[in-house]
Design a protein around this motif. Structure first.
Motif, PDB file in Angstrom:
ATOM      1  N   GLY A 104       0.799  -1.220   0.000  1.00 32.74           N
ATOM      2  CA  GLY A 104       0.000   0.000   0.000  1.00 32.74           C
ATOM      3  C   GLY A 104       0.827   1.263   0.000  1.00 32.74           C
ATOM      4  N   PHE A 105       1.968   1.235  -0.684  1.00 35.63           N
ATOM      5  CA  PHE A 105       2.893   2.366  -0.697  1.00 35.63           C
ATOM      6  C   PHE A 105       2.404   3.502  -1.602  1.00 35.63           C
ATOM      7  N   HIS A 106       2.741   4.717  -1.206  1.00 32.76           N
ATOM      8  CA  HIS A 106       2.677   5.879  -2.083  1.00 32.76           C
ATOM      9  C   HIS A 106       4.093   6.132  -2.601  1.00 32.76           C
ATOM     10  N   LEU A 107       4.210   6.892  -3.701  1.00 37.50           N
ATOM     11  CA  LEU A 107       5.513   7.136  -4.319  1.00 37.50           C
ATOM     12  C   LEU A 107       5.891   8.603  -4.237  1.00 37.50           C
ATOM     13  N   VAL A 108       7.062   8.878  -3.636  1.00 38.53           N
ATOM     14  CA  VAL A 108       7.643  10.225  -3.613  1.00 38.53           C
ATOM     15  C   VAL A 108       8.965  10.155  -4.359  1.00 38.53           C
ATOM     16  N   SER A 109       9.011  10.805  -5.522  1.00 39.56           N
ATOM     17  CA  SER A 109      10.177  10.748  -6.404  1.00 39.56           C
ATOM     18  C   SER A 109      11.016  12.000  -6.207  1.00 39.56           C
ATOM     19  N   LEU A 110      12.228  11.844  -5.661  1.00 38.20           N
ATOM     20  CA  LEU A 110      13.124  12.961  -5.404  1.00 38.20           C
ATOM     21  C   LEU A 110      14.043  13.168  -6.603  1.00 38.20           C
ATOM     22  N   GLY A 111      13.834  14.248  -7.342  1.00 39.64           N
ATOM     23  CA  GLY A 111      14.576  14.472  -8.577  1.00 39.64           C
ATOM     24  C   GLY A 111      13.913  13.705  -9.701  1.00 39.64           C
ATOM     25  N   VAL A 112      12.920  14.289 -10.328  1.00 34.56           N
ATOM     26  CA  VAL A 112      12.022  13.534 -11.210  1.00 34.56           C
ATOM     27  C   VAL A 112      12.694  13.087 -12.507  1.00 34.56           C
ATOM     28  N   GLY A 113      13.676  13.854 -13.000  1.00 35.67           N
ATOM     29  CA  GLY A 113      14.340  13.468 -14.249  1.00 35.67           C
ATOM     30  C   GLY A 113      13.380  13.414 -15.421  1.00 35.67           C
ATOM     31  N   THR A 114      13.552  12.416 -16.273  1.00 33.12           N
ATOM     32  CA  THR A 114      12.690  12.288 -17.453  1.00 33.12           C
ATOM     33  C   THR A 114      11.363  11.623 -17.137  1.00 33.12           C
ATOM     34  N   GLY A 115      11.237  11.006 -15.977  1.00 29.23           N
ATOM     35  CA  GLY A 115      10.001  10.339 -15.603  1.00 29.23           C
ATOM     36  C   GLY A 115       9.870   8.915 -16.098  1.00 29.23           C
ATOM     37  N   VAL A 116      10.833   8.420 -16.870  1.00 28.50           N
ATOM     38  CA  VAL A 116      10.733   7.070 -17.436  1.00 28.50           C
ATOM     39  C   VAL A 116      10.742   6.017 -16.333  1.00 28.50           C
ATOM     40  N   VAL A 186      -0.857  11.390   3.905  1.00 26.08           N
ATOM     41  CA  VAL A 186      -1.079   9.947   3.760  1.00 26.08           C
ATOM     42  C   VAL A 186      -1.295   9.232   5.079  1.00 26.08           C
ATOM     43  N   GLY A 187      -1.147   9.938   6.194  1.00 24.02           N
ATOM     44  CA  GLY A 187      -1.326   9.286   7.493  1.00 24.02           C
ATOM     45  C   GLY A 187      -0.231   8.265   7.743  1.00 24.02           C
ATOM     46  N   ALA A 188      -0.631   7.075   8.177  1.00 18.10           N
ATOM     47  CA  ALA A 188       0.327   6.015   8.499  1.00 18.10           C
ATOM     48  C   ALA A 188       0.684   5.155   7.298  1.00 18.10           C
ATOM     49  N   ASP A 189       0.125   5.445   6.132  1.00 17.37           N
ATOM     50  CA  ASP A 189       0.452   4.660   4.934  1.00 17.37           C
ATOM     51  C   ASP A 189       1.949   4.754   4.649  1.00 17.37           C
TER      52      ASP A 189
END
Length: 384
Positions: A104-116, A186-189
């Motif tokens: 049940g993870f959320h995604l935090v992308s540090l330094g997005v780059g090209t997004g691929v 996101v709370g405790a997720d």
């Protein structure tokens, strides 16, 4: 009397069926402060070695000009580090994916780059967690707009679950504020933080930046870290590491773009020097510098309409990158109290001769993760 509908909720509804290329952005910093920081860095002392005037990591991508230059560099087939990273990521991710796809993870992308790479991660994780959030974070708002197109369109990820955040994540206070905001969101997720593309290697102190990121990780969170690696730490390897970047003109255009768009300095590629060195006996560092080799002083205009004199042999550090040894990675993770959960490695395959260089993808947990299997795996990772 009915309660007013929050503007964010109304905005979501207003944009739901709109074909115009809107993009939502949460701005976390005053951009005039960033410009003042860049200007101050370009007033540094005289140095022949790139240790005076400089363009620090995030500013290499800051603004529309550097963003376009970066996009062009990533599409250059001669930019071998980028090409190898793109080709190996899917294979590496498949090995690490089982540890995070069902939690049940959320995604935090540090330094997005090209997004691929974000597209690959989102496509897999959303199948198990359709309500997940995608939060790309970058100092450059232009990079955020460019980098979120690929994961949103390519992975068919809903825009209503995307929140781009403009923020310099290398600063302690910024990461503290980000961590607090994410916890409320996101709370405790659990959250999967990602730092891919060898981004860690671009900072003056890799340990400081990794420590800054680690401080916001909760026990249930994970960090996906991608770095360039080396099994050799001699002068020949350092020179080879510098040559990797020297052979692509598009990369040279990128590393000089921040100077081109923020000063009036005339850019001549004959003044760009790629310097490889062994750092602390456990990494290779490549410093890319502009150097005044004309024999005469050069006057450079700055963004605040002041000027600085570049004396003969003076330098401006444009970009820093590294290749990490296993010992360096072991020291970094230990110093930041991170435990390896899983690891994938592949060597460069584009050279005729054996190469000491490769790419590593690590899944890390904060603190000590209980369980003999995890301990054994961590020992195995650092014994290779």
């Amino acid at each position: 009397m009915t309660e007013p509908v929050p503007v964010i909720r109304r905005l979501e509804q207003a944009l739901a069926d709109d074909d115009f290329a809107w993009s939502l952005l949460l701005v976390g910093e005053d951009q005039t402060d960033k410009l003042a920081t860049l200007t101050g860095d370009l007033r540094g002392p005289f140095s022949k070695t790139g240790d005076g005037k400089q363009i620090t990591s995030g500013f290499s991508y800051w603004g529309i000009g550097p963003t376009i230059a970066w996009a062009n560099a990533t599409n250059d087939p001669f930019y071998l580090v980028m090409k190898a990273g793109t080709e190996s990521f899917l294979r590496h991710w498949r090995k690490l994916r089982p540890h995070v796809e069902n939690g049940g993870f959320h995604l935090v992308s540090l330094g997005v780059g090209t997004g691929v790479k974000d597209r690959t991660i989102l496509g897999d994780m959303r199948r198990q967690n359709p309500d997940m959030f995608y939060i790309p974070v970058d100092m450059s708002s232009e990079m955020l707009r460019l980098g979120t197109v690929e994961p949103v369109r390519g992975a068919h990820f809903p825009m209503s679950q995307v929140l781009p955040v403009q923020l310099d994540f290398s600063l302690d206070d910024n990461m503290d504020e980000l961590g607090q905001m994410l916890a409320r969101l996101v709370g405790a997720d659990p959250i999967l933080f990602t730092l891919t593309g060898n981004t860690l290697a671009n900072f003056e102190s890799d340990e400081d930046v990794l420590s800054t990121i680690t401080r916001v990780l909760r026990p249930q969170d994970r960090l996906l870290l991608e770095v360039a690696s080396t099994s050799s730490l001699d002068r020949d390897a350092a020179k080879a590491a510098a040559d990797e970047y020297h052979q692509t003109r598009a990369f040279a255009e990128f590393v000089t773009s921040a100077l081109r768009y923020n000063t009036d300095l005339k850019i001549d590629n004959d003044r760009i020097d790629f310097r490889g060195e062994v750092e602390n006996d456990d990494a290779l560092r490549v410093k890319i510098v502009w150097q005044n080799n004309t024999g005469e002083p050069i006057v450079m205009g700055l963004p605040d309409h002041t000027e600085v004199v570049l004396d003969p042999e003076d330098t401006i550090l444009l970009y820093t990158t590294r290749k990490f040894s296993t010992e360096r990675l072991k020291r970094l993770t230990a110093a930041c109290d991170l435990t390896p959960i899983e690891h994938a490695h592949s060597g460069f395959r584009h050279t005729r001769r054996p190469s000491p260089f490769g790419l590593d993808l690590l899944l890390l947990a904060p603190g000590t993760v209980e369980g003999p299997a995890v301990t054994t795996l961590a020992d195995d990772i650092w014994s290779t």
